[in-house]
Write a protein that holds these residues in place. Structure first.
Motif, PDB file in Angstrom:
ATOM      1  N   PRO A 638       5.666  20.448  -5.102  1.00 22.04           N
ATOM      2  CA  PRO A 638       4.618  20.235  -6.110  1.00 22.04           C
ATOM      3  C   PRO A 638       4.849  19.008  -6.971  1.00 22.04           C
ATOM      4  O   PRO A 638       3.889  18.376  -7.437  1.00 22.04           O
ATOM      5  N   GLU A 639       6.122  18.647  -7.187  1.00 21.41           N
ATOM      6  CA  GLU A 639       6.409  17.507  -8.051  1.00 21.41           C
ATOM      7  C   GLU A 639       5.986  16.179  -7.424  1.00 21.41           C
ATOM      8  O   GLU A 639       5.849  15.162  -8.121  1.00 21.41           O
ATOM      9  N   ARG A 640       5.746  16.151  -6.107  1.00 23.40           N
ATOM     10  CA  ARG A 640       5.359  14.924  -5.427  1.00 23.40           C
ATOM     11  C   ARG A 640       3.854  14.639  -5.510  1.00 23.40           C
ATOM     12  O   ARG A 640       3.415  13.543  -5.151  1.00 23.40           O
ATOM     13  N   VAL A 641       3.089  15.582  -5.957  1.00 21.00           N
ATOM     14  CA  VAL A 641       1.642  15.377  -6.025  1.00 21.00           C
ATOM     15  C   VAL A 641       1.348  14.315  -7.089  1.00 21.00           C
ATOM     16  O   VAL A 641       1.740  14.464  -8.251  1.00 21.00           O
ATOM     17  N   PRO A 642       0.684  13.220  -6.745  1.00 20.18           N
ATOM     18  CA  PRO A 642       0.430  12.156  -7.723  1.00 20.18           C
ATOM     19  C   PRO A 642      -0.385  12.643  -8.915  1.00 20.18           C
ATOM     20  O   PRO A 642      -1.332  13.433  -8.764  1.00 20.18           O
ATOM     21  N   ALA A 643      -0.032  12.165 -10.078  1.00 17.12           N
ATOM     22  CA  ALA A 643      -0.732  12.566 -11.300  1.00 17.12           C
ATOM     23  C   ALA A 643      -2.208  12.195 -11.239  1.00 17.12           C
ATOM     24  O   ALA A 643      -3.064  12.916 -11.753  1.00 17.12           O
ATOM     25  N   GLU A 644      -2.517  11.057 -10.596  1.00 19.33           N
ATOM     26  CA  GLU A 644      -3.928  10.647 -10.532  1.00 19.33           C
ATOM     27  C   GLU A 644      -4.758  11.599  -9.667  1.00 19.33           C
ATOM     28  O   GLU A 644      -5.949  11.808  -9.928  1.00 19.33           O
ATOM     29  N   ASP A 645      -4.125  12.201  -8.636  1.00 23.80           N
ATOM     30  CA  ASP A 645      -4.838  13.186  -7.819  1.00 23.80           C
ATOM     31  C   ASP A 645      -5.151  14.428  -8.638  1.00 23.80           C
ATOM     32  O   ASP A 645      -6.261  14.982  -8.577  1.00 23.80           O
ATOM     33  N   VAL A 646      -4.161  14.868  -9.408  1.00 24.63           N
ATOM     34  CA  VAL A 646      -4.367  16.039 -10.262  1.00 24.63           C
ATOM     35  C   VAL A 646      -5.452  15.751 -11.295  1.00 24.63           C
ATOM     36  O   VAL A 646      -6.339  16.578 -11.543  1.00 24.63           O
ATOM     37  N   GLN A 647      -5.394  14.565 -11.898  1.00 24.14           N
ATOM     38  CA  GLN A 647      -6.365  14.225 -12.935  1.00 24.14           C
ATOM     39  C   GLN A 647      -7.774  14.127 -12.367  1.00 24.14           C
ATOM     40  O   GLN A 647      -8.751  14.499 -13.030  1.00 24.14           O
ATOM     41  N   ARG A 648      -7.899  13.625 -11.131  1.00 19.08           N
ATOM     42  CA  ARG A 648      -9.219  13.534 -10.506  1.00 19.08           C
ATOM     43  C   ARG A 648      -9.825  14.927 -10.322  1.00 19.08           C
ATOM     44  O   ARG A 648     -11.019  15.142 -10.573  1.00 19.08           O
ATOM     45  N   ILE A 649      -8.995  15.879  -9.903  1.00 19.35           N
ATOM     46  CA  ILE A 649      -9.489  17.248  -9.725  1.00 19.35           C
ATOM     47  C   ILE A 649      -9.842  17.870 -11.066  1.00 19.35           C
ATOM     48  O   ILE A 649     -10.863  18.562 -11.202  1.00 19.35           O
ATOM     49  N   ILE A 650      -9.019  17.619 -12.071  1.00 21.23           N
ATOM     50  CA  ILE A 650      -9.325  18.135 -13.410  1.00 21.23           C
ATOM     51  C   ILE A 650     -10.668  17.581 -13.893  1.00 21.23           C
ATOM     52  O   ILE A 650     -11.449  18.282 -14.556  1.00 21.23           O
ATOM     53  N   GLY A 651     -10.952  16.330 -13.526  1.00 23.30           N
ATOM     54  CA  GLY A 651     -12.251  15.765 -13.879  1.00 23.30           C
ATOM     55  C   GLY A 651     -13.403  16.558 -13.285  1.00 23.30           C
ATOM     56  O   GLY A 651     -14.409  16.824 -13.959  1.00 23.30           O
ATOM     57  N   TYR A 652     -13.263  16.961 -12.020  1.00 26.15           N
ATOM     58  CA  TYR A 652     -14.285  17.818 -11.401  1.00 26.15           C
ATOM     59  C   TYR A 652     -14.442  19.125 -12.175  1.00 26.15           C
ATOM     60  O   TYR A 652     -15.558  19.617 -12.378  1.00 26.15           O
ATOM     61  N   VAL A 653     -13.310  19.706 -12.584  1.00 22.75           N
ATOM     62  CA  VAL A 653     -13.348  20.977 -13.320  1.00 22.75           C
ATOM     63  C   VAL A 653     -14.046  20.791 -14.662  1.00 22.75           C
ATOM     64  O   VAL A 653     -14.906  21.588 -15.054  1.00 22.75           O
ATOM     65  N   GLU A 654     -13.671  19.731 -15.372  1.00 22.58           N
ATOM     66  CA  GLU A 654     -14.255  19.483 -16.700  1.00 22.58           C
ATOM     67  C   GLU A 654     -15.762  19.267 -16.634  1.00 22.58           C
ATOM     68  O   GLU A 654     -16.486  19.595 -17.571  1.00 22.58           O
ATOM     69  N   ARG A 655     -16.228  18.696 -15.510  1.00 27.43           N
ATOM     70  CA  ARG A 655     -17.660  18.405 -15.390  1.00 27.43           C
ATOM     71  C   ARG A 655     -18.447  19.576 -14.812  1.00 27.43           C
ATOM     72  O   ARG A 655     -19.662  19.465 -14.643  1.00 27.43           O
ATOM     73  N   SER A 656     -17.772  20.663 -14.508  1.00 28.04           N
ATOM     74  CA  SER A 656     -18.474  21.787 -13.890  1.00 28.04           C
ATOM     75  C   SER A 656     -18.146  23.094 -14.614  1.00 28.04           C
ATOM     76  O   SER A 656     -18.442  23.226 -15.802  1.00 28.04           O
TER      77      SER A 656
END
Length: 680
Positions: A638-656
């Motif tokens: 899990p620590e290898r997942v890029p922060a920008e990938d996580v943030q992009r998904i969080i953006g989808y969550v925030e907009r929905s």
């Protein structure tokens, strides 16, 4: 928009009512937002009176922009036509609530004005409006071609004819050719998902074939050609049934054929079946005929692969009995299930063969017998009908649907067992059909469907396949009872219920990103990293998913607004033909192709999907997941997942669905209730 006069020079009834409508619209337009609800009643009543008059639809269409700009649709989904769903227009027009009917009808006329270039809408193009109306008409052909029945006249009164007149006007405005084209596309879209229940599709094809023969209806040559494959798959598949002669005449023709002619018939039926997923009643009659002396053509008639042919040779007696007992013109669709069952090699699993022999001699309880007969009739009998259902489910595990019922967990479970644990499914069918009781165990303690209180469904479902019809009421009660036994535990009950209910292969590791007590989003960053580490091949060591896993998603509409929770199955995660990593999943809600808003559009074909699968790019799917299971001993990275990938998904969550659960710019949740109910 000057009123016209009758022959004597006096204004007509329509003119007087249109004048009243114009006055009401003017008053609504001149009123500030807080006062508009008080003026709305007058507008709705005026619209209803105008629409009931000959020429009323044209008058409303001419005033579509004025009505829209006056605020008629403010505060409703109709105010944003880009989020409207064609499938919901029909129920809106059939609604007993007169206001809903008038608003829906006025919205369709507004879109006709947009489609014809009379109203340049800011968020909906003319092409979009044309396609939307074509889909609405295609999905409600009965409103276009058949008069109101007695039930409709009783329920809706004069409004029943108003709807017919509206649809006739809309069809004249956009053309019948586009209607048929949209309908054919919609039918193929559904069939590519290979559902077990195809009665609605068959009914549509039947009705269109009748309408197409009407000389007064011009569907257009292009659309008519596109429909031929669908019509012939049911009624004129081969030379011997090209004229749809009826089963008796067809059988007489078979008896006069030589071997080469029979082989031609067999291969023709098989090609059509695998092409469309539909089975002609004549195909069932052919299979029954071949058993009498030409059984060497059965593999040809089923269109079997090498695996299927081997399976048929090994279990010849069983397959013949299944055909004799379950395959009839009324149950013809199970022929497709039988072909796929054999191609899957399910019979090679040791317990399945004896379990199917048991199924063939099963004594049904009075409850099961009555339910099957009430829904499907007595030809063939309930035992044959249930056996046909078993064949279909074992052959098409991803074709199970929940119908119009809040029982997604039960439908998902049936699909998972048919896919992964078929002998257990067969055992459950026996318990439900023979004993009218299913007993499972929750943490070592028995849970009986007979002793459990009610389930999620408040009424017994009737719009299901035969297996679901018999088994789902028991599963629904057991699932709910398991949840009740977790009621005093902290956290989400799915943590304990899912592995106990589905089987040992449902992983015990459990992650949720919603606080049950408050509905707030919690630990979203860690949740998404763990989801990557459990399922993404780039962060889980490249491990493929061995067993299908239950998961829960937050369903959103086409405007990305939260609707509710829903149960699905994660089937596999893999790169698609464009090398985009996608999650392939099963959705039991009857139609997986949905627009979840914010660019998240579920695909069912074109991205490497197998029949019955839905898919999304990994990050888009992750943005809608709220619970998932993983093996706790397989940690991944899990620590290898890029922060920008996580943030992009969080953006989808925030907009929905998370927009009311997050403070802007933070991963801290805001107030938002978490309901235990599901959306199905």
């Amino acid at each position: 928009m000057e009123p016209t006069a009758d022959a004597a020079g006096a204004p007509t009834t329509l003119d007087r009512r249109v004048g009243s409508l114009d006055d009401a619209v003017r008053a609504l337009s001149e009123t500030r937002a807080f006062g508009k609800p008080a003026k709305l009643r007058r507008v709705l009543e005026a619209l209803r009176r105008v629409l009931r008059q000959p020429g009323g639809a044209a008058a409303v269409q001419a005033r579509a922009q004025a009505l829209d700009e006056a605020g008629l649709f403010d505060g409703t989904d109709w105010s944003s036509p880009e989020i409207l769903i064609p499938a919901l227009a029909g129920p809106g027009l059939r609604c007993e609530n007169a206001d809903t009917l008038v608003l829906e009808a006025t919205s369709e006329l507004r879109l006709l004005a947009v489609a014809r270039g009379e109203y340049a809408h800011a968020s909906f193009s003319a092409d979009d409006a044309h396609q939307f109306l074509s889909q609405v008409l295609a999905m409600n052909l009965d409103l276009l071609f058949t008069p109101p029945n007695e039930a409709e006249r009783t329920r809706q009164g004069r409004n029943a004819q108003l709807i017919r007149d509206l649809f006739q006007y809309l069809a004249d405005g956009i053309g019948y050719d586009s209607v048929l084209g949209e309908l054919v596309d919609e039918i193929w879209r559904i069939l590519r998902q290979r559902p077990i229940q195809v009665e609605q599709v068959q009914s549509l094809i039947t009705r269109i074939s009748i309408y197409r023969s009407d000389p007064d209806v011009d569907f257009g040559a292009t659309s008519a050609q596109g429909l031929d494959r669908l019509i012939t798959s049911l009624f004129g598949t081969t030379e011997a049934c090209r004229d749809d002669p009826g089963v008796e005449v067809f059988r007489e023709r078979l008896e006069a054929m030589d071997t080469s002619a029979l082989q031609y018939e067999a291969s023709g039926f098989a090609r059509a079946m695998h092409d469309t997923g539909l089975v002609s009643p004549y195909h069932a009659e052919l299979l029954r005929f071949l058993l009498r002396g030409s059984d060497y053509l059965v593999p040809e008639a089923l269109g079997l692969s090498d695996i299927g042919r081997t399976c048929l040779l090994r279990y010849r007696d069983l397959v013949h009995r299944l055909i004799e007992d379950a395959v009839h013109p009324q149950t013809a669709q199970c022929v497709y299930g039988l072909a796929l069952l054999l191609d899957r090699g399910v019979l090679h699993e040791a317990p399945v063969e004896p379990a199917l022999w048991r199924q063939l001699s099963l004594e049904l309880s009075p409850v099961a017998r009555d339910r099957l007969t009430a829904v499907f009739g007595d030809q063939p009998g309930p035992v044959a009908r249930l056996t046909a259902g078993v064949i279909s489910m074992l052959g098409q595990p991803l074709g199970v649907g929940q119908g119009d019922n809040p029982t997604c967990q039960s439908a998902r479970a049936l699909s998972m067992w048919a896919y992964n644990d078929p002998d257990y499914l067969l055992q459950l069918v026996v318990w439900a059909a023979r004993d009218d009781e299913i007993t499972m165990h929750f943490e070592g303690n028995p849970v009986s469907s007979r002793d459990s209180a009610g389930g999620v469904a408040k009424t017994l479902p009737v719009d299901l396949d035969p297996v679901s019809l018999v088994v789902v009421p028991h599963l629904d009660r057991i699932y709910a009872e398991m949840g009740r036994r977790c009621a005093d535990r902290p956290g989400d009950p799915h943590r304990w219920v899912n592995p106990e209910f589905h089987g040992w292969w449902a992983a015990r590791g459990f992650w949720i990103n919603v606080d049950v007590a408050t509905g707030n989003l919690v630990d979203l960053d860690e949740f998404l990293r763990r989801f990557h580490a459990g399922y993404h091949p780039g962060y889980n060591g490249g491990r493929p998913l061995i067993h299908p896993q239950p998961a829960g998603i937050a369903v959103t509409d086409s405007a990305a607004r939260y609707i509710g929770w829903h149960a699905i199955t994660i089937l596999r995660v893999a790169p698609d033909p464009q090398d985009v990593v996608r999650v392939y999943f099963f959705n039991p809600n009857n139609d997986s192709g949905q627009d979840w808003g914010d660019g998240v559009v579920v695909s069912t074909t074109g991205h490497g999907e197998r029949f019955g699968e839905a898919s999304l790019p990994f990050d888009q799917f992750a943005s809608r997941v709220y619970i998932f299971h993983v093996d706790p001993l397989e940690r991944g990275e899990p620590e290898r997942v890029p922060a920008e990938d996580v943030q992009r998904i969080i953006g989808y969550v925030e907009r929905s669905w998370g927009r009311d659960r997050l403070r802007p710019g933070a991963l801290q949740a805001s107030e938002g209730p978490h309901h235990e109910s599901t959306v199905d």
